[in-house]
Design a protein around this motif. Structure first.
Motif, PDB file in Angstrom:
ATOM      1  N   GLN A 108      -5.137   2.066 -10.451  1.00  0.00           N
ATOM      2  CA  GLN A 108      -4.121   1.073 -10.125  1.00  0.00           C
ATOM      3  C   GLN A 108      -4.750  -0.221  -9.619  1.00  0.00           C
ATOM      4  O   GLN A 108      -4.306  -1.314  -9.961  1.00  0.00           O
ATOM      5  N   ARG A 109      -5.786  -0.084  -8.806  1.00  0.00           N
ATOM      6  CA  ARG A 109      -6.436  -1.282  -8.265  1.00  0.00           C
ATOM      7  C   ARG A 109      -7.077  -2.104  -9.373  1.00  0.00           C
ATOM      8  O   ARG A 109      -7.026  -3.331  -9.365  1.00  0.00           O
TER       9      ARG A 109
ATOM     10  N   ALA B  80       1.912   1.700  -3.449  1.00  0.00           N
ATOM     11  CA  ALA B  80       0.789   2.168  -4.264  1.00  0.00           C
ATOM     12  C   ALA B  80       0.557   3.653  -4.059  1.00  0.00           C
ATOM     13  O   ALA B  80       0.238   4.384  -5.006  1.00  0.00           O
TER      14      ALA B  80
ATOM     15  N   PHE C 284      -5.607   5.818  -7.472  1.00  0.00           N
ATOM     16  CA  PHE C 284      -5.698   4.594  -6.689  1.00  0.00           C
ATOM     17  C   PHE C 284      -6.663   3.606  -7.336  1.00  0.00           C
ATOM     18  O   PHE C 284      -6.391   2.407  -7.441  1.00  0.00           O
TER      19      PHE C 284
ATOM     20  N   THR D  82      -1.914  -9.847  -7.656  1.00  0.00           N
ATOM     21  CA  THR D  82      -1.285  -9.651  -6.360  1.00  0.00           C
ATOM     22  C   THR D  82      -0.487 -10.885  -5.958  1.00  0.00           C
ATOM     23  O   THR D  82      -0.971 -12.006  -6.052  1.00  0.00           O
TER      24      THR D  82
ATOM     25  N   GLU E 124       0.826  -1.206   0.000  1.00  0.00           N
ATOM     26  CA  GLU E 124       0.000   0.000   0.000  1.00  0.00           C
ATOM     27  C   GLU E 124       0.862   1.259   0.000  1.00  0.00           C
ATOM     28  O   GLU E 124       0.508   2.262  -0.623  1.00  0.00           O
TER      29      GLU E 124
ATOM     30  N   ALA F 145      -4.311  -3.852 -11.342  1.00  0.00           N
ATOM     31  CA  ALA F 145      -3.568  -4.858 -10.574  1.00  0.00           C
ATOM     32  C   ALA F 145      -4.439  -6.013 -10.116  1.00  0.00           C
ATOM     33  O   ALA F 145      -3.967  -6.916  -9.434  1.00  0.00           O
TER      34      ALA F 145
ATOM     35  N   GLN G 137       3.157   5.476  -6.052  1.00  0.00           N
ATOM     36  CA  GLN G 137       2.863   5.412  -7.482  1.00  0.00           C
ATOM     37  C   GLN G 137       1.707   6.328  -7.850  1.00  0.00           C
ATOM     38  O   GLN G 137       1.724   6.988  -8.893  1.00  0.00           O
ATOM     39  N   ALA G 138       0.687   6.387  -6.977  1.00  0.00           N
ATOM     40  CA  ALA G 138      -0.461   7.256  -7.254  1.00  0.00           C
ATOM     41  C   ALA G 138      -0.046   8.723  -7.248  1.00  0.00           C
ATOM     42  O   ALA G 138      -0.464   9.508  -8.102  1.00  0.00           O
TER      43      ALA G 138
END
Length: 301
Positions: free
Chosen positions: A252-253, A154, A249, A260, A151, A256, A157-158
């Motif tokens: 990305q979710r 992430a 976010f 995971t 997280e 991805a 990255q966001a």
């Protein structure tokens, strides 16, 4: 995502001689938390960091400083000596010492040392030792909270993906506060506290961010109307950056989903990045061959 297939030019010789012996043992303990020794080292390090920050906070209190100044100073010298030794060992056990010194954690480690040495010339810099609290980012590694490591990555990255949008938004906000601050300077003038355009811009910033210190306030009807507009704009100002980062976010979710994998604190010897999966053979960032995953039974489970 780390891959088990070799990238282009995977020959480890291209990156120098593989680390072995004492340097490898020190590296595993200091930089990784998948072993009992690594976790113990990081937990002791965190305890010392918290103690040193607490000492600085206590030393800033006049009553405690008057009675325990010598003891606190002695404790700080001992802690600084320990951190200096740790920093030297970190540089010794990595294969690219200059690369580590220029990394984020390398700079923070150096900043944790400099204030004590610089107080010889500038005593007021002693309080900057509190920068050591930034090193507590290692807590994610110590307690093996790999999902939080993911997280944390992430979030980075966001923010990186949103940087252009945020820059454009901040440019718009800057233009608004300059225009509104200038307008308030013209409308209110020095008689009501707006003695210059920079003072008007300062008022606009505190109003738009909903802080409102109250040290400067409009007195005329036109000025209060402008202030009302600024207050309403402030609500939107707080919401926009949140929406930008939240959208990243979400993107990305969605991208991805289904990819995971469990990660470890195994660190690449070349670029010092971590978060690779247990089965990865090569670094997902620089392509160098990863060292063997050293772990105990608790970490493997």
């Amino acid at each position: 995502m780390a891959s088990s297939s070799p990238p282009k030019n995977p020959d480890p010789a291209l990156f120098g001689k593989p680390t072995a012996g004492l340097r490898l043992k020190l590296y595993t303990i200091i930089f990784e938390a998948d072993t009992r020794a690594g976790r113990l080292f990081d937990m002791v390090l965190i305890a010392v960091i918290l103690a040193s920050v607490a000492a600085v906070v206590l030393d800033s209190m006049a009553a405690i400083h008057a009675e325990y100044a010598f003891a606190l100073r002695l404790f700080e010298l001992v802690v600084t000596a320990a951190f200096t030794l740790e920093y030297i060992v970190r540089l010794y056990c990595v294969r690219r010492p200059l690369r580590y010194a220029r990394s984020v954690f390398g700079i923070i480690d150096l900043l944790a040392l400099l204030p004590t040495y610089l107080t010889v010339f500038v005593p007021g810099l002693h309080a900057l030792i509190d920068v050591r609290v930034l090193r507590l980012l290692r807590v994610f590694r110590v307690f093996k909270l790999t999902e939080y490591v993911a997280e944390y990555g992430a979030l980075g990255q966001a923010l990186a993906a949103s940087r252009r949008k945020i820059l454009v938004f901040m440019s718009f906000v800057l233009m608004v506060v300059v225009v509104m601050g200038t307008l308030m300077y013209v409308v209110e003038g020095p008689a009501h506290g707006f003695t210059s355009i920079p003072v008007g811009v300062y008022w606009a910033i505190t109003t738009m961010t909903t802080v409102g210190f109250g040290d400067i306030a409009p007195k005329t009807g036109a000025g209060r109307m402008i202030a009302s507009v600024m207050m309403l704009l402030g609500w939107g100002t707080l919401a926009v950056p949140t929406g930008i980062v939240s959208a990243e976010f979400t993107a990305q979710r969605q991208s991805a989903r289904g990819t995971t994998t469990r990660t470890t604190t195994r660190t690449c010897h070349e670029c010092l990045s971590e978060g690779h999966s247990p089965s990865a053979l090569y670094c997902c960032d620089c392509g160098a061959r990863l060292p063997a995953w050293r772990h105990d039974a608790a970490s493997a489970g």
